[in-house]
Motif scaffolding. Sequence first.
Motif, PDB file in Angstrom:
ATOM      1  N   GLU A 683     -25.820  84.065  46.935  1.00  0.00           N
ATOM      2  CA  GLU A 683     -26.990  83.241  46.667  1.00  0.00           C
ATOM      3  C   GLU A 683     -27.390  83.276  45.195  1.00  0.00           C
ATOM      4  O   GLU A 683     -27.833  82.260  44.637  1.00  0.00           O
ATOM      5  N   GLY A 715     -21.467  85.147  53.778  1.00  0.00           N
ATOM      6  CA  GLY A 715     -22.729  84.437  53.645  1.00  0.00           C
ATOM      7  C   GLY A 715     -22.704  83.293  52.652  1.00  0.00           C
ATOM      8  O   GLY A 715     -23.710  82.596  52.502  1.00  0.00           O
ATOM      9  N   ASP A 717     -22.216  79.708  51.104  1.00  0.00           N
ATOM     10  CA  ASP A 717     -22.182  78.327  51.562  1.00  0.00           C
ATOM     11  C   ASP A 717     -21.092  77.613  50.765  1.00  0.00           C
ATOM     12  O   ASP A 717     -21.340  77.012  49.723  1.00  0.00           O
TER      13      ASP A 717
END
Length: 737
Positions: A683, A715, A717
Amino acid sequence: MFLLPLSVVLGILAGDLASGQDAPEDSDQALIAQVQRSVTTIRVQGRDGEEIGIGTGFMIDDEGLVATNFHVINEGRPFTVQASDGTMLPVKSVEASDVNSDLALIRVDVSRHPVPALELVSDDRSAQGLRVLAFGNPLGLQNSVVEGIVSARREMQGRELLQLAMPIEQGNSGGPLVDLDGRVHGIINMKSAIDDNLGFAIPAAQLLSLQQHPNPVLIDRWVRLARMNPQSWKSVNGATWQQRGGRITASGTGAGFGGRSLLLSQTDVPERPFEVAVMVRLDRESGAAGLVFHSDGQDKHYGFYPSAGRLRLTCFRGPSVFSWQVLDEVSSEHYLPGQWNHLKVRIEKDRILCFVNGHLVIESADAQLDRGSAGLAKFRDTEAEFKQFEVGRELSDPSLSDSAKQWLAKLEVPEVDIDQIGAEQIHQLGTSGDLASREIIRKARLLEKQAARLRQLADDVRRAEPIEQLRHLEDLESDQRLLRGALLIARLDHPDVNIQAYCDRVDAMSEEISTRIDSDADAVDKRKHLHQYLFEENGYHGSRSEYYHPANSHLNRVIDDREGLPITLSILYIELAQRLGIDVRGIGLPGHFIVGQVIDADRTDLIDVFDRGELLMRADAERIVLMHVGRGLREEDLQANSTTEILTRVLNNLIGIAGRNEDLEGMLRYSDGLVALNPELPEYRLMRAQLRGMTGRAAAAIDDVDWMLEHQPPGADLGAAKRLRSALRSRQSLTTD
């Protein structure tokens, strides 16, 4: 808004109000004039020296005691007190203060300018329906008066207040609420959030109680912002010397000849040969500021400094013009007006060598002075900045690496001497009409775009070193990571922060505390000494008036200014506790950072450093969590945070501040830090890629996206990464075309 200037109020008193009373018009005017003489204006400075607030105060005794609200002066802020006729009243101390009641008493010097005192009402005569006047500086409008009535006495948040039917605005705070006999019934406290014509005042009886229980703090201790460390520096001949973020600033005029002021280093000077160096920048080239050496601590010393755009070597042999000798003065192409310049002096056995930006400009055999301290000097009303002051046997000059020189050579832009374009060339260009003009404008815009990108590149290069050190923070000993990591984060915004100097500062603070602790002291006794030093003697406190100021997240500024956010104050607390043998861990409650002191296997005391080390019960922690995230306290909320988790939270705070200010460059700086600390978390890398793309750094953004697509961290994307990569490639192709 029912705000009346003084003349209107006088008219009201002379008319409607006077009709029901025996007092003539001139007595009403005398009443207001009498009260106004006792009212003062209080102006408060912020973290960076700017005015952040204006409030009101009033004299309550004939010896210079001014009453106001605590929130007007703020904690630890520089402030001035001005009489109603404009005379500045020197502030001597904060005689008494109470955060909970929001009251403060300031002692000012009225020996040369007496100010009459107002009488305080000591009983409960502030009855409902009493007609009153409020004096103050609403919205910065000085010497204003507003009329109203006391509509009720109410208890709010555990405090008794007078409810007023009158408009209260920012700037009225701290002003007196007087009856028509000029007696003070209260001190204006706040305006209503519900109705513009509703306000509140603190009953005067609470001021009397505070006056009877003073807790005086001299103003030089109250105003703690950016003071020079007396263990490291000694100021001579006045002026104002301050240190923030690794930079020393000098302002004001010194008391010595020519407005001279010195700041002498307490570092021992080596035997000759030795060198002294500093980076200096002047606010204007007509000024003078630079290095001093062989100082006797008073009026004798050598000085090497720029003055009026030239470089000067001077010998000062005393306090007057007759003892001042200019040994040499030269112009140099190597001196850069208006920019940072590196000054260095090499003192050998029989000569003095003076350098600017690595180039020798003055050589002297003068030997009138042969020993003494080294430091800095400023003259006249010059405002100067200094950084990277050094004293040593042999100091290196700043220089570019070979690889840097090669890269910078690629950035060279062919220069066109536009000044040499004459009338004939302009005529030739003009034969193409508007086309040539538009093409010149296109080239100008291209150069402007390149200049903006070069500035971006300079910022990227400037923070490359602290980012690299954050990336390798785990290579340090575990007890060094938190302090150095927090200071490295500060360097993202302030490249001049001297990390080792602040580490030494924390060591010195802990040593000062340890000298007071008995060898058999237990954990609670040690904590008491730590709290006394931090909160009582040095005034460290939570920043409330400027909570979202970035300085609150910069540990160097927190140490200098003695205020900060819960997390940065906790970092300092943890570091000091660790050095004192106190077992303290950081605890990141949702919305509020605290610390936990491990007393034994069954007891951990929760401490709110933001609130001056207040001890918290579990119920307090539950209340904090409920207030911030609307849920109950979980056991994991009380778990100790790792160094990486604490530093990550600091950076997220800074990103939030930058986001509020729509500062994309700032958000990018902090995302660089987040990726350095958390290289595997997708992230943060995706956020940095987006910010790089939004700020025109497409190639660097693609590097982030390619890393994600190659490593595919849990995790991630990947779909969003691919879409971003496609958009970045499209932007690159458009830019190239």
